[in-house]
Each structure stands twice: as structure tokens, then as C-alpha cells.
Design an enzyme around this catalytic site. Structure first.
Site: not given
Length: 264
Positions: A69, A109, A124
Site C-alpha cells: 500500500c 496502511h 485506494d
């Protein structure tokens, strides 16, 4: 047009002369999810690097690898900025629905928020097989994509002031928590992501420092490759085959374009 803009467009199959307005972002999200894999091979091979814009370009856009991520959303953030969007990175904590608790890794994250015409949206590209594949407004309104339903609740937690909830297609019947994030504390500098990488690499409870994982979306589903299995989800139908090290290398290259023994 910058090198990053040119290379990113080439990687996901969008022409240099295509204007990417707000209405095109969902198309770009899908193309990105089908072109750049979510993977942890550099961590498994202990070949990580300092998180900088230049290193992200080299890894993801020149060597055509993927990332986690903090890499995938960081490179997408730079792409958004260079195409005129008001975007910023924020940090959050992932929820473990099996234990009914947040992971013990802190705010590791990384995701993206975009402001457009007085509205804020979550974007995302680095949440593995749980990607919304659409912009999710912070208003609480749910959105539906090929991957399921997604919504954001304004709710305070140890990891922030909002929570992403999801109901994955062919998998969930009820809403479940994806992660919490803090919209009030944008990442001030990309170097902050090095702290996250260190935790992901070293924390005993990290889910990414034990076994290799590669996942990628397709037009009709998604692919998931580990050192023990290769799972294909096509139109809701799942096939799963056992894996060994030789097959892993072959499939990593064949389906994800990744050479496992390449420099990371």
C-alpha cells in the site's frame, strides 16, 4: 509531461494525450488494479529500499514490479498530483475481522484522499483484493463496483476519524470493516513511509514478512498467488491449485510479469 506521468500511463495502458479528468478516475483505478500487482516479494527477499519518488518510479514503472500500500498508493498519489488533482496521502490501521480487532501494527496502511468540488473521496490502489475500484465519498454513501459494495463511516477510533466498510462480491453477505484512517493528518513527507516499511518488514505480527503474496485484478475477477497455492476467481467461480517454488516463479512471471529473482 513528466517521466512519472509518461511511464505510469504506459504501465496501465493509457495514452499520453488522454486528458484525465475527475470522471475518468474510476477507469484509471480499474486499469491500475489490472496492471500493477499487490505484492511483497522485496520484503520476503530482504531487498527493500528507501521510499523516495525516484525509487518508486524505478521499481514500479521501470522494472514493472508491484508493491504494498505505501508504494502503490504513493506512486498513484504522485500521478494524481501531476494530473492536476488535489490529493493527499493519509495513514490508517487495518481491521482483522477474524479477531474482531485492529492489527497490532499501528497506522501502517496508506491510502489517498482527493478533494473535488467541495467533496472528499477515498481512492485506494493498495488494499490487495479488497479494492473498491471506485472513488468512495466520505459522506457515508455506498458505491458499488465489480468487487462489491463500499462505504465510509465517520467514526472515531484509535486509528482515525473514519472507517472504510466493505461487502465484497461473491464473499460477504454483511458489511465488514476494512480499515480506519485519519483524514485530519495527511502525510507531510514521503519519507514518513519508511517508518511504515520498517514495521511491515520487522514486526512479528506483520502479515507480509512471512510468505510471498501476489494479487492482481482481471476483467472478470482476480488472481492470487502464494508459495502454496494459485487461486483464480473468475465470475465468482474459484479454482485453486497447489504450488511449489518452481511453479511460483513461472506463474509470477506468466500472470504478473514479475521475475522473482530480480533486484528489488
Amino acid at each position: 509531461m513528466t517521466e512519472l506521468n509518461i511511464l505510469f500511463r504506459k504501465r496501465i495502458g493509457i495514452s499520453e494525450d488522454e486528458n484525465i479528468g475527475f470522471e475518468k478516475l474510476e477507469h484509471v483505478l480499474e486499469k491500475t488494479a489490472q496492471s500493477i500487482p499487490f505484492e511483497n516479494l522485496c520484503i520476503i527477499e530482504n531487498k527493500t529500499y528507501e521510499i523516495t519518488k525516484e525509487n518508486l518510479i524505478n521499481k514500479i514503472l521501470v522494472r514493472n514490479e508491484g508493491g504494498l500500500c505505501y508504494e502503490l498508493n504513493a506512486i498513484f498519489y504522485f500521478f494524481l498530483i501531476e494530473n492536476g488533482f488535489n490529493a493527499f496521502l493519509v495513514r490508517g490501521g487495518v481491521y482483522n475481522n477474524e479477531t474482531q480487532a485492529f492489527q497490532q501494527l499501528g497506522r501502517t496502511h496508506v491510502t489517498i484522499l482527493v478533494n473535488h468540488e467541495g467533496q472528499t473521496y477515498l481512492i485506494d490502489t493498495g488494499f490487495g483484493g479488497n479494492l473498491p475500484l471506485k472513488l468512495v465519498p466520505l459522506t457515508g454513501e455506498s458505491v458499488t463496483s465489480k468487487n462489491g459494495e463500499f462505504r465510509i463511516k465517520k467514526e472515531n477510533s484509535v486509528h482515525g476519524d473514519h472507517i472504510l466498510e466493505m461487502k465484497l462480491k461473491h464473499k460477504d453477505t454483511d458489511w465488514k470493516i476494512g480499515y480506519a484512517f485519519d483524514s485530519s493528518k495527511p502525510v507531510a513527507d514521503i519519507s514518513e513511509l519508511n517508518e511504515i516499511q520498517t514495521i511491515i518488514c520487522e514486526h512479528p505480527k506483520s502479515p507480509f514478512n512471512k510468505n510471498p503474496l501476489i494479487s492482481l485484478f482481471t476483467d472478470s475477477g482476480k488472481l492470487i498467488l502464494t508459495n502454496t497455492s494459485f487461486t483464480q476467481r473468475i465470475d465468482g467461480v474459484i479454482t485453486k491449485n497447489k504450488m511449489n517454488n518452481k511453479k511460483f516463479k513461472e506463474l509470477a512471471k506468466q500472470h504478473f510479469g514479475i521475475q522473482k529473482d530480480s533486484d528489488c
